[in-house]
Design an enzyme around this catalytic site. Structure first.
Site, PDB file in Angstrom:
ATOM      1  N   SER A  10       0.850  -1.196   0.000  1.00 34.48           N
ATOM      2  CA  SER A  10       0.000   0.000   0.000  1.00 34.48           C
ATOM      3  C   SER A  10       0.887   1.249   0.000  1.00 34.48           C
ATOM      4  O   SER A  10       2.057   1.169  -0.392  1.00 34.48           O
ATOM      5  CB  SER A  10      -0.931  -0.028   1.216  1.00 34.48           C
ATOM      6  OG  SER A  10      -1.952   0.941   1.082  1.00 34.48           O
ATOM      7  N   ASN A  11       0.353   2.386   0.388  1.00 40.24           N
ATOM      8  CA  ASN A  11       1.133   3.626   0.414  1.00 40.24           C
ATOM      9  C   ASN A  11       0.610   4.532   1.530  1.00 40.24           C
ATOM     10  O   ASN A  11      -0.321   4.170   2.242  1.00 40.24           O
ATOM     11  CB  ASN A  11       1.070   4.316  -0.954  1.00 40.24           C
ATOM     12  CG  ASN A  11      -0.353   4.618  -1.357  1.00 40.24           C
ATOM     13  OD1 ASN A  11      -1.047   5.386  -0.706  1.00 40.24           O
ATOM     14  ND2 ASN A  11      -0.823   3.974  -2.425  1.00 40.24           N
TER      15      ASN A  11
END
Ligand code: CTP
Length: 210
Positions: free
Chosen positions: A21-22
Site C-alpha cells: 500500500s502507500n
C-alpha cells in the site's frame, strides 16, 4: 451536479496477513467530497481503507484493491458530471496472492508484480466518460513536466499536482500546496493551506471551468 470522487490508498494483498500500500490518508479526497456537498452538489465517494468518517450526505463505496476501485468506478461513473480521481492507487499487485501466510524459509524473497488497471486512464476510453475529468499527480521530480504529460495522456480537463518529496505537505498531512494545470495551458497555483481550504478552492475552480 453529481461528483464522483476516488480517495485514499488501495491495498494489494500478498498473503492473508500482508499487503502492498502507500501513505495516502484520504484527507484530500474526503475534503473535496465535503466541499462539493457544501457547495450543493451530489457526491459519490469511492474510498480505499482510511481512518476517516465519510460525509453523511455522500453515497459511499468502500473498496480495498485497485481492481475493486476500478469496478466501483465503472459501475458509478455514468451518473457523474464531474469525476475527480484523487486516490493513490497502487500501480502494481502481486501476480499470485498466497493462500497461506508466507513463511520466512529463505534469506531472500522475490515477489512478482503485475500492473493494476489505470482507473483514471480508463475514464475517456473504457468508461466512455464525457464529463469534466480531474486527475491528481503526486510527483517527486519535474512536477510540471510530469503533470502536463499525465493531463494529456489521460484526457483530463484539470490535473492537480503536488510535490510529495516535501515532508511538510501532501501525503498524510493536514495541509497541501498544489498547482492545477488546465487543458488550455493555464495554471493555477494554490498556496499552502489546510486540505479543507484547498478542497473548497478546487471545487470553485472546477465550477468556474465548466
Ligand atoms: N490513477 C488511477 N489508477 C491507477 C494509477 C493512477 O486512477 N492505477 C490516477 C490517480 O488517482 C491520479 C492519477 O492517476 O489521479 C495519477 O496517478 P499517479 O500515480 O501520479 O500516476 P501514474 O499514472 O501511476 O504514473 P507514475 O506512477 O508512473 O508517475
Amino acid at each position: 451536479m453529481h461528483f464522483l470522487i476516488t480517495a485514499g490508498p488501495t491495498r494489494e494483498p500478498i498473503d492473508p496477513v500482508r499487503y502492498i500500500s502507500n501513505h495516502s490518508s484520504g484527507k484530500m479526497g474526503y475534503a473535496l467530497a465535503e466541499a462539493a456537498l457544501a457547495a450543493g452538489h451530489e457526491v459519490t465517494l469511492i474510498s480505499g481503507p482510511v481512518s476517516l468518517t465519510p460525509p453523511e450526505k455522500a453515497t459511499f463505496l468502500s473498496v480495498e484493491t485497485a481492481q475493486e476501485m476500478f469496478d466501483a468506478v465503472a459501475s458509478q461513473i455514468a451518473k457523474a458530471e464531474v469525476a475527480i480521481f484523487c486516490a493513490a492507487v497502487a500501480d502494481y499487485r502481486v501476480a499470485e496472492q498466497a493462500d497461506e501466510k508466507i513463511k520466512k524459509s529463505s534469506d531472500t524473497l522475490t515477489l512478482d508484480l503485475v500492473k493494476n488497471p489505470d482507473i483514471l486512464g480508463s475514464a475517456r476510453g473504457a468508461f466512455g466518460f464525457n464529463g469534466f475529468l480531474v486527475g491528481f499527480a503526486a510527483e517527486t521530480t519535474d512536477v510540471e513536466k510530469h503533470a502536463i504529460g499525465k493531463l494529456e495522456k489521460k484526457g483530463c480537463d484539470l490535473l492537480v499536482a503536488n510535490d510529495v518529496s516535501r515532508s511538510d505537505i501532501g501525503f498524510d498531512h493536514q495541509e497541501n500546496e498544489v498547482i492545477a494545470f488546465h487543458r488550455d495551458g493555464r495554471k493555477t497555483p494554490l498556496p499552502r493551506a489546510l486540505k479543507s481550504e484547498i478542497g473548497r478552492e478546487l471545487i470553485r475552480l472546477i465550477e468556474a471551468s465548466i
